[in-house]
Design an enzyme around this catalytic site. Structure first.
Site, PDB file in Angstrom:
ATOM      1  N   ASP A   1       0.875  -1.166   0.000  1.00 20.56           N
ATOM      2  CA  ASP A   1       0.000   0.000   0.000  1.00 20.56           C
ATOM      3  C   ASP A   1       0.919   1.224   0.000  1.00 20.56           C
ATOM      4  O   ASP A   1       1.637   1.461   0.974  1.00 20.56           O
ATOM      5  CB  ASP A   1      -0.882  -0.051   1.263  1.00 20.56           C
ATOM      6  CG  ASP A   1      -1.762   1.175   1.439  1.00 20.56           C
ATOM      7  OD1 ASP A   1      -1.495   2.199   0.794  1.00 20.56           O
ATOM      8  OD2 ASP A   1      -2.701   1.108   2.252  1.00 20.56           O
ATOM      9  N   VAL A   2       0.897   1.990  -1.089  1.00 22.57           N
ATOM     10  CA  VAL A   2       1.884   3.076  -1.237  1.00 22.57           C
ATOM     11  C   VAL A   2       1.713   4.194  -0.213  1.00 22.57           C
ATOM     12  O   VAL A   2       2.588   5.043  -0.073  1.00 22.57           O
ATOM     13  CB  VAL A   2       1.876   3.688  -2.660  1.00 22.57           C
ATOM     14  CG1 VAL A   2       2.310   2.667  -3.696  1.00 22.57           C
ATOM     15  CG2 VAL A   2       0.527   4.310  -3.005  1.00 22.57           C
TER      16      VAL A   2
ATOM     17  N   ASN B   1       2.177   5.533 -10.196  1.00 20.40           N
ATOM     18  CA  ASN B   1       0.892   5.473 -10.921  1.00 20.40           C
ATOM     19  C   ASN B   1      -0.317   5.267 -10.019  1.00 20.40           C
ATOM     20  O   ASN B   1      -1.418   5.701 -10.347  1.00 20.40           O
ATOM     21  CB  ASN B   1       0.968   4.326 -11.949  1.00 20.40           C
ATOM     22  CG  ASN B   1      -0.373   4.004 -12.557  1.00 20.40           C
ATOM     23  OD1 ASN B   1      -0.869   4.726 -13.421  1.00 20.40           O
ATOM     24  ND2 ASN B   1      -1.005   2.934 -12.092  1.00 20.40           N
TER      25      ASN B   1
ATOM     26  N   TYR C   1      -9.435  14.865  -5.163  1.00 15.91           N
ATOM     27  CA  TYR C   1      -8.681  14.299  -6.295  1.00 15.91           C
ATOM     28  C   TYR C   1      -7.913  15.401  -7.051  1.00 15.91           C
ATOM     29  O   TYR C   1      -6.711  15.274  -7.316  1.00 15.91           O
ATOM     30  CB  TYR C   1      -9.649  13.581  -7.230  1.00 15.91           C
ATOM     31  CG  TYR C   1      -8.995  12.865  -8.393  1.00 15.91           C
ATOM     32  CD1 TYR C   1      -8.484  11.582  -8.245  1.00 15.91           C
ATOM     33  CD2 TYR C   1      -8.889  13.475  -9.641  1.00 15.91           C
ATOM     34  CE1 TYR C   1      -7.878  10.920  -9.314  1.00 15.91           C
ATOM     35  CE2 TYR C   1      -8.297  12.825 -10.716  1.00 15.91           C
ATOM     36  CZ  TYR C   1      -7.800  11.541 -10.545  1.00 15.91           C
ATOM     37  OH  TYR C   1      -7.206  10.896 -11.609  1.00 15.91           O
TER      38      TYR C   1
ATOM     39  N   LYS D   1      -3.787  16.018  -7.499  1.00 18.12           N
ATOM     40  CA  LYS D   1      -3.087  16.096  -8.784  1.00 18.12           C
ATOM     41  C   LYS D   1      -2.364  17.445  -8.928  1.00 18.12           C
ATOM     42  O   LYS D   1      -1.259  17.507  -9.482  1.00 18.12           O
ATOM     43  CB  LYS D   1      -4.058  15.859  -9.942  1.00 18.12           C
ATOM     44  CG  LYS D   1      -4.692  14.454  -9.950  1.00 18.12           C
ATOM     45  CD  LYS D   1      -3.657  13.336 -10.045  1.00 18.12           C
ATOM     46  CE  LYS D   1      -4.306  11.963 -10.146  1.00 18.12           C
ATOM     47  NZ  LYS D   1      -3.316  10.865 -10.221  1.00 18.12           N
TER      48      LYS D   1
HETATM   49  P1  NAI Z   1      -7.284   1.915 -11.948  1.00 16.45           P
HETATM   50  O1  NAI Z   1      -8.293   1.990 -10.873  1.00 16.45           O
HETATM   51  O2  NAI Z   1      -7.357   0.785 -12.913  1.00 16.45           O
HETATM   52  O3  NAI Z   1      -5.809   1.920 -11.354  1.00 16.45           O
HETATM   53  C1  NAI Z   1      -5.465   2.402 -10.098  1.00 16.45           C
HETATM   54  C2  NAI Z   1      -4.533   1.376  -9.473  1.00 16.45           C
HETATM   55  O4  NAI Z   1      -4.046   1.855  -8.234  1.00 16.45           O
HETATM   56  C3  NAI Z   1      -5.266   0.043  -9.201  1.00 16.45           C
HETATM   57  O5  NAI Z   1      -4.508  -1.011  -9.744  1.00 16.45           O
HETATM   58  C4  NAI Z   1      -5.301  -0.031  -7.693  1.00 16.45           C
HETATM   59  O6  NAI Z   1      -5.243  -1.358  -7.180  1.00 16.45           O
HETATM   60  C5  NAI Z   1      -4.063   0.774  -7.330  1.00 16.45           C
HETATM   61  N1  NAI Z   1      -4.085   1.282  -5.962  1.00 16.45           N
HETATM   62  C6  NAI Z   1      -5.126   1.859  -5.303  1.00 16.45           C
HETATM   63  N2  NAI Z   1      -4.772   2.152  -4.040  1.00 16.45           N
HETATM   64  C7  NAI Z   1      -3.469   1.763  -3.916  1.00 16.45           C
HETATM   65  C8  NAI Z   1      -2.553   1.823  -2.853  1.00 16.45           C
HETATM   66  N3  NAI Z   1      -2.886   2.329  -1.652  1.00 16.45           N
HETATM   67  N4  NAI Z   1      -1.303   1.330  -3.055  1.00 16.45           N
HETATM   68  C9  NAI Z   1      -0.951   0.792  -4.252  1.00 16.45           C
HETATM   69  N5  NAI Z   1      -1.791   0.734  -5.294  1.00 16.45           N
HETATM   70  C10 NAI Z   1      -3.044   1.208  -5.128  1.00 16.45           C
HETATM   71  O7  NAI Z   1      -7.369   3.301 -12.713  1.00 16.45           O
HETATM   72  P2  NAI Z   1      -6.336   3.976 -13.730  1.00 16.45           P
HETATM   73  O8  NAI Z   1      -7.124   4.847 -14.594  1.00 16.45           O
HETATM   74  O9  NAI Z   1      -5.472   2.982 -14.356  1.00 16.45           O
HETATM   75  O10 NAI Z   1      -5.499   4.916 -12.747  1.00 16.45           O
HETATM   76  C11 NAI Z   1      -4.070   4.939 -12.727  1.00 16.45           C
HETATM   77  C12 NAI Z   1      -3.595   6.347 -12.476  1.00 16.45           C
HETATM   78  O11 NAI Z   1      -3.928   7.159 -13.585  1.00 16.45           O
HETATM   79  C13 NAI Z   1      -4.227   7.033 -11.242  1.00 16.45           C
HETATM   80  O12 NAI Z   1      -3.205   7.772 -10.572  1.00 16.45           O
HETATM   81  C14 NAI Z   1      -5.238   7.969 -11.854  1.00 16.45           C
HETATM   82  O13 NAI Z   1      -5.468   9.081 -11.036  1.00 16.45           O
HETATM   83  C15 NAI Z   1      -4.527   8.351 -13.137  1.00 16.45           C
HETATM   84  N6  NAI Z   1      -5.394   8.894 -14.159  1.00 16.45           N
HETATM   85  C16 NAI Z   1      -6.372   8.129 -14.747  1.00 16.45           C
HETATM   86  C17 NAI Z   1      -7.154   8.675 -15.763  1.00 16.45           C
HETATM   87  C18 NAI Z   1      -8.236   7.930 -16.430  1.00 16.45           C
HETATM   88  O14 NAI Z   1      -9.017   8.561 -17.147  1.00 16.45           O
HETATM   89  N7  NAI Z   1      -8.334   6.608 -16.294  1.00 16.45           N
HETATM   90  C19 NAI Z   1      -6.945  10.048 -16.221  1.00 16.45           C
HETATM   91  C20 NAI Z   1      -5.912  10.766 -15.516  1.00 16.45           C
HETATM   92  C21 NAI Z   1      -5.163  10.187 -14.548  1.00 16.45           C
HETATM   93  C1  BGC Z   2      -9.981  10.797 -13.728  1.00 18.33           C
HETATM   94  C2  BGC Z   2     -11.003  10.190 -14.629  1.00 18.33           C
HETATM   95  C3  BGC Z   2     -11.509  11.182 -15.639  1.00 18.33           C
HETATM   96  C4  BGC Z   2     -10.362  11.863 -16.353  1.00 18.33           C
HETATM   97  C5  BGC Z   2     -10.823  12.984 -17.266  1.00 18.33           C
HETATM   98  C6  BGC Z   2      -8.893  11.419 -14.558  1.00 18.33           C
HETATM   99  O1  BGC Z   2      -7.926  12.014 -13.740  1.00 18.33           O
HETATM  100  O2  BGC Z   2      -9.425   9.806 -12.865  1.00 18.33           O
HETATM  101  O3  BGC Z   2     -12.094   9.712 -13.846  1.00 18.33           O
HETATM  102  O4  BGC Z   2     -12.308  10.523 -16.601  1.00 18.33           O
HETATM  103  O5  BGC Z   2      -9.453  12.399 -15.406  1.00 18.33           O
HETATM  104  O6  BGC Z   2     -11.699  13.865 -16.622  1.00 18.33           O
END
Ligand code: NAI
Ligand code: BGC
Length: 267
Positions: free
Chosen positions: A65-66, A92, A165, A169
Site C-alpha cells: 500500500d503506497v 501510478n 482528487y 493532482k
Molecule cells: P485503476 O483503478 O485501474 O488503477 C489504479 C490502481 O491503483 C489500481 O490497480 C489499484 O489497485 C491501485 N491502488 C489503489 N490504491 C493503492 C494503494 N494504496 N497502493 C498501491 N496501489 C493502489 O485506474 P487507472 O485509470 O489505471 O489509474 C491509474 C492512475 O492514472 C491514477 O493515478 C489515476 O489518477 C490516473 N489517471 C487516470 C485517468 C483515467 O481517465 N483513467 C486520467 C488521468 C489520470
Molecule cells: C480521472 C477520470 C476522468 C479523467 C478525465 C482522470 O484524472 O481519474 O475519472 O475521466 O481524469 O476527466
C-alpha cells in the site's frame, strides 16, 4: 529494447494504466515490479505478470500500500535484493473518492491525499535515495534514474465534486517540479504524464453506457476515449534516453481535453 537491463517499479499496476505501462516497459526489456495494494488484487497482478512472461518479458509482483511508509521501504528493499537496483519509478497508483465539497468527510479527503500524493512522495523519496547512491551507469542509461508521476488533466482543470482528487493532482505537479529541480544536477529526471479520459476501471461510469460516453466525447476534441496503451507508450518514451533532455515537464496525453473545447465555436 529501449529499457534493456533497467529495473522499473510501477505502482498500482494490476489494472488500467499501470498494467499497460508494465507491459509496455517489459516489452522494451525492463524488469518490472508489478505492485498491487491488497490481497484481493493479487490475482489481477498475477494475470499481468503472466501476460508479461508469456510475451518473453521479465517481472515480479509485490504487495504494498503506497500510503504506508514501512511497506514502501520494504518494496524498494525487496526490489534491490531481487534485481540489484531500481532505475525507473512510475508513480501510478491512484484512487477517486468523489463527494460534493460541503459533505466531503475528512476521511474521504485523507484517503485520496494519502494514496495519490503522500504515496508518490514516499515512493519518490526511496527511488531518489537509490539513484543518488548508485549514480549513472553509462551502459544502462544517460540518467542515474527516472521518475514518472501519473498526474491528470485535473492538475490544471478544476473538477467540481472531486476537490480531494484535483488537489492531489495539483500537488503532484509541484512535487514533480520541485524534485526535478532539486536533483537534475545529480542526473535524475522527473516528469509527469497528465492523461485525459482513459478507459479504465477508475472512470467506468463515464464510458460504460452510450449516453455517458457521448457526453464524455463532447469534452474530447479528438473524439475518442483514450486507451491504456496511449499512456504506456508515452511512459516508455519518458523513461528512455530518447527523452534525455526532458526534465520537470508535464506531458498531456488527452486527445485535446485541455484545449478548452467549449470555446471551439463560441466565446
Ligand atoms: P485503476 O483503478 O485501474 O488503477 C489504479 C490502481 O491503483 C489500481 O490497480 C489499484 O489497485 C491501485 N491502488 C489503489 N490504491 C493503492 C494503494 N494504496 N497502493 C498501491 N496501489 C493502489 O485506474 P487507472 O485509470 O489505471 O489509474 C491509474 C492512475 O492514472 C491514477 O493515478 C489515476 O489518477 C490516473 N489517471 C487516470 C485517468 C483515467 O481517465 N483513467 C486520467 C488521468 C489520470
Ligand atoms: C480521472 C477520470 C476522468 C479523467 C478525465 C482522470 O484524472 O481519474 O475519472 O475521466 O481524469 O476527466
Amino acid at each position: 529494447m529501449k529499457l534493456k537491463n533497467q529495473v522499473a517499479i510501477i505502482t498500482g499496476s494490476s489494472s488500467g494504466i499501470g498494467k499497460s505501462v508494465a507491459q509496455c516497459m517489459a516489452a522494451e526489456g525492463a524488469k518490472v515490479i508489478i505492485n498491487y495494494p491488497f490481497e484481493k488484487t493479487a490475482p489481477d497482478a498475477q494475470a499481468v505478470l503472466d501476460s508479461i512472461t508469456q510475451a518473453g518479458g521479465e517481472g515480479s509482483m509485490f504487495q504494498c500500500d503506497v500510503s504506508q511508509e514501512d511497506q514502501v521501504i520494504a518494496m524498494f528493499e525487496h526490489t534491490k535484493k531481487l534485481y540489484g537496483t531500481v532505475d525507473i519509478l512510475v508513480n501510478n497508483a491512484g484512487i477517486q473518492v468523489d463527494s460534493a465539497f460541503e459533505t466531503m468527510s475528512l476521511k474521504q479527503w485523507n484517503a485520496v491525499i494519502d494514496v495519490n500524493l503522500t504515496g508518490q512522495f514516499l515512493c519518490a523519496r526511496e527511488a531518489i535515495k537509490e539513484f543518488l547512491s548508485r549514480g549513472v551507469v553509462s551502459d544502462t542509461s544517460c540518467a542515474a534514474g527516472k521518475i514518472i508521476c501519473m498526474s491528470s488533466v485535473h492538475q490544471v482543470i478544476p473538477w467540481a465534486g472531486h476537490a480531494n482528487y484535483a488537489s492531489s493532482k495539483g500537488g503532484i505537479d509541484m512535487l514533480m517540479q520541485t524534485i526535478a529541480q532539486e536533483f537534475a544536477g545529480r542526473k535524475v529526471r522527473v516528469n509527469s504524464i497528465c492523461p485525459g479520459a482513459i478507459q479504465t476501471p477508475i472512470n467506468k461510469d463515464a464510458w460504460s453506457t452510450k449516453e455517458a460516453l457521448d457526453e464524455l466525447l463532447t469534452l474530447i476534441p479528438y473524439k475518442r476515449i483514450g486507451q491504456p496503451e496511449d499512456i504506456g507508450k508515452a511512459a516508455v518514451w519518458l523513461a528512455s534516453d530518447d527523452s534525455d533532455y526532458v526534465n520537470g515537464a508535464s506531458l498531456f496525453v488527452d486527445g485535446g481535453m485541455t484545449l478548452f473545447p467549449g470555446f471551439r465555436t463560441n466565446g
